[in-house]
Design an enzyme around this catalytic site. Sequence first.
Site, short mmCIF file in Angstrom:
data_model
loop_
_atom_site.label_atom_id
_atom_site.label_comp_id
_atom_site.label_asym_id
_atom_site.label_seq_id
_atom_site.Cartn_x
_atom_site.Cartn_y
_atom_site.Cartn_z
N HIS A 1 0.81 -1.22 0.00
CA HIS A 1 0.00 0.00 0.00
C HIS A 1 0.85 1.28 0.00
CE1 HIS A 1 -2.93 3.03 1.02
NE2 HIS A 1 -2.41 3.18 2.22
N ASP B 1 -20.31 13.11 -26.81
CA ASP B 1 -18.90 12.97 -26.46
C ASP B 1 -18.61 11.69 -25.69
OD1 ASP B 1 -20.20 13.73 -24.16
OD2 ASP B 1 -18.58 15.03 -23.45
N HIS C 1 3.53 7.08 5.39
CA HIS C 1 2.32 7.77 5.86
C HIS C 1 1.49 7.00 6.88
CE1 HIS C 1 0.09 5.39 2.84
NE2 HIS C 1 -0.98 5.68 3.56
N GLU D 1 0.59 5.95 12.59
CA GLU D 1 -0.77 5.57 13.00
C GLU D 1 -0.92 4.07 13.20
OE1 GLU D 1 -3.71 7.12 10.35
OE2 GLU D 1 -5.11 7.46 11.99
N ASP D 2 -0.29 3.28 12.36
CA ASP D 2 -0.57 1.84 12.37
C ASP D 2 0.49 0.97 13.02
OD1 ASP D 2 -2.82 2.58 11.06
OD2 ASP D 2 -2.25 1.79 9.09
N ASP E 1 -3.09 8.26 -1.25
CA ASP E 1 -3.51 7.23 -0.30
C ASP E 1 -4.94 6.79 -0.61
OD1 ASP E 1 -3.62 5.70 2.14
OD2 ASP E 1 -4.63 7.40 3.11
#
Length: 567
Positions: free
Chosen positions: A45, A257, A69, A73-74, A136
């Site tokens: 990821h 279109d 990133h 947090e994880d 993300d």
Amino acid sequence: MPTNGELKTPAIETSGSTLIGRAYEFAKKAHAGQKRKSGEPYITHPLAVAETLRAWHLDEASIIAGLLHDVVEDTGVPLQEIQKKFGDEVAFLVDGVTKLNRIKYHGAEETKAENLRKMMFAVSRDLRVIFVKLADRLHNMRTLSALPPAKQKRIALETDEIYAPIAYRLGMQNLNGELHDLAFPYLNPDKYLWLKGLAEAQYESRLAYLKKIKPLVEGELRAHHIEPAAIDFRAKRMSSLYKKLLGHEMDIDKIYDLVAFRIIVKTVEDCYTALGIIHQLWPPLPGRIKDYVAMPKPNGYRSLHTTVFGPEGKNVEFQIRTQEMHEENENGIAAHWVYEQKKEGGASAQKITEEIRWVQQLRNWAHAHLTPEANPEQFLESMKVDFFKDRIFVISPKGDVFDLPAESTPVDFAYHIHSEVGDSGVAAKVNNQFVPLDHRLHSGDIVEVITQKNKKPSEDWLKFVKTSVARDRIRAALRAKNKRLRGEKTSKTELKIVVENRPGILKDIQGIIAQSHFNIAGINTDQSGRLLIMRIQLETSDKQKVEKLILKIKKLKEVKEIGYRLV
Ligand code: MN
């Protein structure tokens, strides 16, 4: 089905010899053993996020922040460790993404959604934070099928109503379109399936038709010395096709279109020449020529559009633009890394509605600042989001966003919710921690006010509140409070008694009042025939006691009428 042109995605170097490689190693170790819902190792990821950021031509710090990133947090790695290993800038970006993750959206009316979008910008403080978050979200949407249905719905809705519009505002049309398209099947599964069935065959036949006339277009351009850099086909995205069908009685034959020609030429002059050549080949449909070069869309989109009566009586849409316009249209502000801005003379005086004013501000700011070749440091400085510096955006525990002046306090916030919440506020929590009522709020704070019944505002609050709404209501509440305080000692009740006149009747009534321990403040009498109208003012505001008194007075047979009012 033709696909929309995407930027090439160079791989992220994963060897430890570069800073990016070291960040990859670090993230891989931190996430070791973690799996995504799809069962893949978690590192896939952040790697995909970093690859997207690289494809958008973002700088090294952004790419590293993309890799890291989710680490804080994880995985419980402290931010300080990121700071030590990768520097302040990367740590700032990672922290910003973490803060954005706190903001959750469950659907609301459009004004609230707009406030939430603004809040995203204010919280991020640096556009690169937004870019990392968008990358993300893009990967999460591409892999959304692995999540449970309830979560799919929430994330798809948030993507459709918050993130895709943010991408649009930033002029990232490609991303905007892909996010809407990825959300569509989750938000409207039935409509998606219906449309897919309808559109697929249509796409094929229209594409075949365009391919057939492509050599003719190409040859005619060359004959007039226009060397097109590219001629390809743009398929309308499913989500935008669906929106368009809603306005055309769901009749796909009215969508000209569905697949369009996209001609990329070298200069702005070539755009107009090419348009003229197309119109010499086939007559244009009236009202379908759109000059977004002279009059760009509010999000900065530039292109010439026309629809012509093509061969075999079929309508064909052409989009003509330069490579630079194309890159900017697809990738918006991110594209400023690639192209230096040209000075545009005579910018069109567009009507800017209140709603899009801040977007315009964003564009102008980008145009004024983003010249990467000139001075990289100044350029990075310019990524700081400073156009909301006088405002902050805070959020209630229910997810409502409030837009307040900078340095506002929980008391200001409370009065913006409701005057009663303000009046009865006794304590406040910010991000789940108790804070004093004069605490200065910051963008992204989740603010909760604890109230107590019958609590009244304090005069001290006037010393620190920032908004006139709060100040005015505190003053009004204090005035009412003082009045009440005085009232308990001095306010009066007036009895109005109508009696048949006889000598001594007033004296009798006065006697009853005295027995009940009321002080009389004044008496007025009026004669009306045989009736006497008495107005007696008592020094009390106690309704219950007054009503008891009235019952006693009523026992006099001369009393015809009796009532009271507070004065
Ligand atoms: Mn993530």
